[in-house]
Scaffold this motif. Structure first.
Motif, mmCIF file in Angstrom:
data_model
loop_
_atom_site.group_PDB
_atom_site.id
_atom_site.type_symbol
_atom_site.label_atom_id
_atom_site.label_comp_id
_atom_site.label_asym_id
_atom_site.label_seq_id
_atom_site.Cartn_x
_atom_site.Cartn_y
_atom_site.Cartn_z
ATOM 1 N N GLU A 143 47.037 28.847 29.244
ATOM 2 C CA GLU A 143 46.828 27.958 30.389
ATOM 3 C C GLU A 143 45.646 27.000 30.218
ATOM 4 O O GLU A 143 45.692 25.863 30.664
ATOM 5 C CB GLU A 143 46.680 28.774 31.671
ATOM 6 N N GLY A 144 44.608 27.425 29.555
ATOM 7 C CA GLY A 144 43.432 26.588 29.398
ATOM 8 C C GLY A 144 43.506 25.545 28.306
ATOM 9 O O GLY A 144 42.632 24.674 28.233
ATOM 10 N N VAL A 145 44.537 25.597 27.453
ATOM 11 C CA VAL A 145 44.579 24.652 26.329
ATOM 12 C C VAL A 145 45.748 23.665 26.386
ATOM 13 O O VAL A 145 45.764 22.703 25.631
ATOM 14 C CB VAL A 145 44.582 25.390 24.963
ATOM 15 N N ILE A 146 46.723 23.904 27.286
ATOM 16 C CA ILE A 146 47.817 22.945 27.425
ATOM 17 C C ILE A 146 47.409 21.849 28.403
ATOM 18 O O ILE A 146 46.402 21.968 29.099
ATOM 19 C CB ILE A 146 49.141 23.625 27.859
ATOM 20 N N PHE A 147 48.180 20.781 28.450
ATOM 21 C CA PHE A 147 47.891 19.675 29.348
ATOM 22 C C PHE A 147 47.654 20.203 30.763
ATOM 23 O O PHE A 147 48.290 21.176 31.174
ATOM 24 C CB PHE A 147 49.052 18.674 29.355
ATOM 25 N N PRO A 148 46.758 19.591 31.530
ATOM 26 C CA PRO A 148 46.448 20.074 32.886
ATOM 27 C C PRO A 148 47.685 20.141 33.779
ATOM 28 O O PRO A 148 48.634 19.383 33.607
ATOM 29 C CB PRO A 148 45.458 19.031 33.416
ATOM 30 N N ASP A 149 47.630 21.056 34.733
ATOM 31 C CA ASP A 149 48.716 21.241 35.693
ATOM 32 C C ASP A 149 48.682 20.099 36.705
ATOM 33 O O ASP A 149 47.740 19.969 37.480
ATOM 34 C CB ASP A 149 48.548 22.586 36.409
ATOM 35 N N ARG A 150 49.689 19.253 36.655
ATOM 36 C CA ARG A 150 49.809 18.124 37.582
ATOM 37 C C ARG A 150 51.278 17.755 37.691
ATOM 38 O O ARG A 150 52.083 18.180 36.856
ATOM 39 C CB ARG A 150 48.957 16.947 37.120
#
Length: 169
Positions: A143-150
């Motif tokens: 979760e911390g390394v993939i593109f931000p949640d948007r």
């Protein structure tokens, strides 16, 4: 894509009522409606038996964030076939099982993304020229390394679906 001219004959389109769809661009010459069109792609979160997820670095997208395998669906190909093909092409793996994870609209590029979770055995990743790097990452660290949640980012909903199924969280 919203049509203003007929892709077949070049005539300027006029709006005509198309049943429940309302007014739709219509070519009087070809007698054909031209509904808006958009691209479709498959996005696959690839998981191995050690609860690790294959994450890719593609510098043309970002030098900061990692991503899942993804690619456009070609005419005549199903979303599932595209998912299997893209995994094979981009990281050199064959999938043992493919699980559907929903559809996601990516407004920035007007793309309908067909999400999947692909299961395979852990093997070395063989990268295509489209991929700058790839690695197996423990699912708890993704979760911390993939593109931000948007909005438009299909990776987080697919990841959350997997985590809920696998870990109940």
């Amino acid at each position: 894509m919203h049509y203003r001219f007929c892709p077949e004959c070049g005539t300027k389109l006029a709006y005509k009522k198309a049943g429940d769809d309302g007014n739709v661009p219509f070519c009087d010459v070809c007698s054909r409606f031209w509904f808006p069109s958009f691209s479709c792609c498959s996005i696959v979160m690839v998981v191995n038996e050690y609860d690790e997820i294959a994450l890719l670095t593609q510098l043309y997208q970002s030098d900061k964030y990692k991503c899942f395998v993804a690619g456009y669906i070609t005419p005549g190909e199903t979303a599932e076939e595209a998912a299997v093909r893209e995994v094979r092409e981009e990281i050199g793996l064959e999938l043992d099982r493919l699980e559907y994870a929903g559809t996601y609209w990516f407004n920035a590029k007007e793309i309908l993304m067909h999400g999947f979770i692909g299961y395979t055995s852990k093997k070395d990743l063989i990268l295509s020229s489209e991929v700058d790097a790839a690695e197996w990452v423990p699912s708890s660290q993704v979760e911390g390394v993939i593109f931000p949640d948007r909005p438009g980012n299909a990776m987080h909903p697919i990841y959350r679906q997997y985590m809920l199924q696998k870990h109940g969280s």
